[in-house]
Each structure stands twice: as structure tokens, then as C-alpha cells.
Design an enzyme around this catalytic site. Sequence first.
Site, PDB file in Angstrom:
ATOM      1  N   GLY A 215       0.816  -1.203   0.000  1.00 39.31           N
ATOM      2  CA  GLY A 215       0.000   0.000   0.000  1.00 39.31           C
ATOM      3  C   GLY A 215       0.852   1.256   0.000  1.00 39.31           C
ATOM      4  O   GLY A 215       1.943   1.302  -0.586  1.00 39.31           O
ATOM      5  N   SER A 216       0.371   2.273   0.684  1.00 40.71           N
ATOM      6  CA  SER A 216       1.013   3.587   0.625  1.00 40.71           C
ATOM      7  C   SER A 216       2.379   3.639   1.297  1.00 40.71           C
ATOM      8  O   SER A 216       3.117   4.604   1.105  1.00 40.71           O
ATOM      9  CB  SER A 216       0.095   4.643   1.239  1.00 40.71           C
ATOM     10  OG  SER A 216      -1.047   4.817   0.426  1.00 40.71           O
TER      11      SER A 216
END
Length: 489
Positions: A215-216
Site C-alpha cells: 500500500g502507501s
Amino acid sequence: MIRCIRHTAAFSFLLLVALLVNAARVQVVEAERYGANPADRRVAIARYAKPRGAVLVDGRPVTGSRDSGGRLRYERTYTDGPLYAPVTGFSSQTYGTSLLERAEDGILSGADDRLTAFPWWDRLTRTHRRGGDVHTTINARMQRAAFAGLGGKKGAVAAVEPRTGRILALVSSPSYEPGVLSGNGAAVDEAWRGLNGAARRPMLNRALQETYPPGSTFKVVTAAAALESGRITDIDAPTDAPDPYTLPGTATRLGNAAKDCEDAPLRYAFRASCNTVFARLGTELGLRTMAATARRFGFDDDRLRIPSPVAPSTFDTRMDRAQLALSAIGQYDTAATPLQMAMVAAVVANGGQLAPPYLVDKVTDAGGVMVAAGPHRPARQVVGPATAQQLQELMTDVVEHGSGRRAALKGVTVGGKTGTAQHGVRNEGMPYAWFISWAREKDGYEPAVAVAVVVEDAAADRADISGGGDAAPIARAVMAAALRRGPGR
């Protein structure tokens, strides 16, 4: 008559020599092959005739041996078994060994030739040496803080010392009691079937052997690539990124959970986790640059051992531009272990250098004499010091002004990055909450610790900030333990 006696004596001498040669062949040359034969029970009996060496944490044994009174005499015992199972693994007369028990089996069982000055003599006389001890790099306070922070939720924590690569905590949850697999018999078989059939997979080491979409948190790598390549020279300058961003070659429009991402500077885009800015950066940088940067951080390395093998984290090298855009924000098929993401945070904290992680500080013989030190492999430069300094600014900004506030510690400089990894068909699965971070004393120069936390069953929405609610407090507790801070400090 005398001539016949001489011939008989010579023939008898030749037979004796042949017997001795054959005995030497069986006991020395062919010993390993015969010993590997499952029908030879003597090897197993000899292996368990003496107590196994200990695995130590902070100088104290977390494993032991008990006399069962059976033919396979000594069985393995564990202190705080579920706490340290992701480190020790198990040792079973029935099902073998895993993790550190397997990687250091030669030392622990006494079979390693480094435990004696004359290994050839021990092999000839079939002497079974006492097992040595394995001293780990694990910090007991940090291990307990990570274990308590997860609280039985599915997930993992990995923490390393950035300057040296020492692994300070390694937790996987839910865990299991490895002692139930010691020995042999119906109870061990039942425990094995129960653990392997459990829906929550307690024997899976999620810190080392499971990969997740990062993810981020992967935006740290994308930011590093942009800064190193010169695509971004000022982290406060506009990036000319649209909102939404249409993925190249498709009609799919990528949006943001955060506001004000259009044309956002890198500093704001990193703090608010603007998908559009980083996806566009990924496509502008190109596959070659992105893949090369990911490899420098440790992705796509299938040789990592600590000494237990670590599942390789991956960044695909065969993608179109739309897939590259998603990979740049930690989606598509980018995957990482928690240990890998702790390494990413460690690079930022350590001025751009990566010290390879390791779990064994030293091994000693039964008398406490050091047989070998830990690997202590030299660090390698991943990004330049100037880039690392800018990444530190970005990560501290997330903790001081963004979604990582719950990781802040009084009197400590903390950098972090939150993330939510989407998965499942049309991203319908429960998102994984991520948080990676590092910490150092305000007046200090060297970072104390780098941490990665992933929580699988996070009660979070699908916004990129959810890692700040589920994973950041766990990372905070681990960093506080590393710096000997109480829960309120």
C-alpha cells in the site's frame, strides 16, 4: 610347513587390513549416507541422548530440554513459547525443526564441526558432542511490546537496528505453543493436525514468510526514486499532477481519499498520501528506474537469510504503464514482507545505507566459549545522504502533522508512513493496515530503531490513513520500548 604358515599369516594379515579398510569406509566415508537412512534408529537415539543447546534472548535461554525417559530421551521445552515462536520455530522428534531451530540445528544438536577441535576423531569414535547455544539479537522488551500491541490480531511486527541490521523484534500473530510438538506420540500428532488445520494459520510466520501488498508505505520507495533520479528537486514545488489521474492506456480514473491533491507538492502528497501524485511519478520515472530502486531497497532478493530464509518481496519487472502506476502506490502485484518494509524505513533512518538484517548475534559451545560471531555484513548505499535527509523530512512530517500522529513520542524524533493495502476482487477484501517508522533521540544522531507493522484484520475504512489508527500505536509501543520510554512518555 613353515612356508604354508607364512602364506596363511600373510593372507590373514590381508584379510585384517581389508576388514579395517571396510570398517573405515563404513564409519567415515559412508557414515553420512548410512546415517541418512531412516531405518537407522541409532542416529535419532544418539541425537536426542543429550540435551539440545539453548536459544537465548538478552542472554537468557528461552528454550530448554526435559528428560522424557524414552528412547528419544530429551524433548524440547520453551519459555514463553507463543511469544518467541516466530524466532525459535519448533524442534520435534516427529516433525523435525523450523526457523532458527532448523537454521542453527548443527550448533544446537552438537553436530556442527565448529564445536570441537578434532571433528574427524569424533566421527571415527562416534562421539556425540553437547549442543551449543545460539544468542539472538532480539530485545525482550520490544518483543513483548510488539506481541502485546497486536493482541492476538492477525498481523506481524518486525523491528531492526538501522545502523547494524540487528533484528530487535520479530512477532507474528496469532502464534502457537511450539512445545506441544516436542516428543512423539498421539498427542503430538493431534497437535500438529490441529495447528496446520487452524483457520487463522498460527504456524505461519507472517513477519518473514508472508508477503502483503504494501500500500502507501511503498510511496517511500517511489519518493526515493523521484528524488534520486532528479525528477523531483524541490519537495515543496508543485508536481503538475491531476486529480483524478487517468491510468495510461485505460479509461480508469484513479482518485484520492485526501483533498487538495491536484498539483500537490511532494511534501503534502506524502503527508496526505495522494495516490495520483505517486502514480503519475511512477509512470514518468519508468519501469526500469522504479524496478532498480526497489531492488536496491531489497525487493526481488531470493537470497535473504537471517539465517532462516525470508520470502522474497517482489516488484514486477513486466508491466504496462497502468500497472506501473498502481505498483508505484504499493498496489497491483507489488508484495513485501514486514521485515522488508522495516528495511525500507531503516534505509531512510540510516542516511541511505542498508545494513543487511540478521538474527544471530553469536554462537557458543556448551562451555560458553564463542564459536562464531554474527554475520555483520557491510552496509551498502541505497540512496544518497541528501535523498535520505529529504525522506526523513517527509516521514517526520507525517508523524508531526499527518496521519501518523499516534506514533509520536515526547522528546523523540519519529518518522513514519501509514498505508492501507487493498486486496481481493475489486478491492472488496478487508484492507491491511500498515505503518512503517523509525525513531531517534531528539539530541541524538544515530537512529535507535526502524519498525514495520501490518495488521490483517484491521477495523479500518479504505482510506490511506487507516494505518495510523490500527498499526501506528503498535509501532509507537515498540519504539518506546527500544528507547526505554514508558507508555505515557
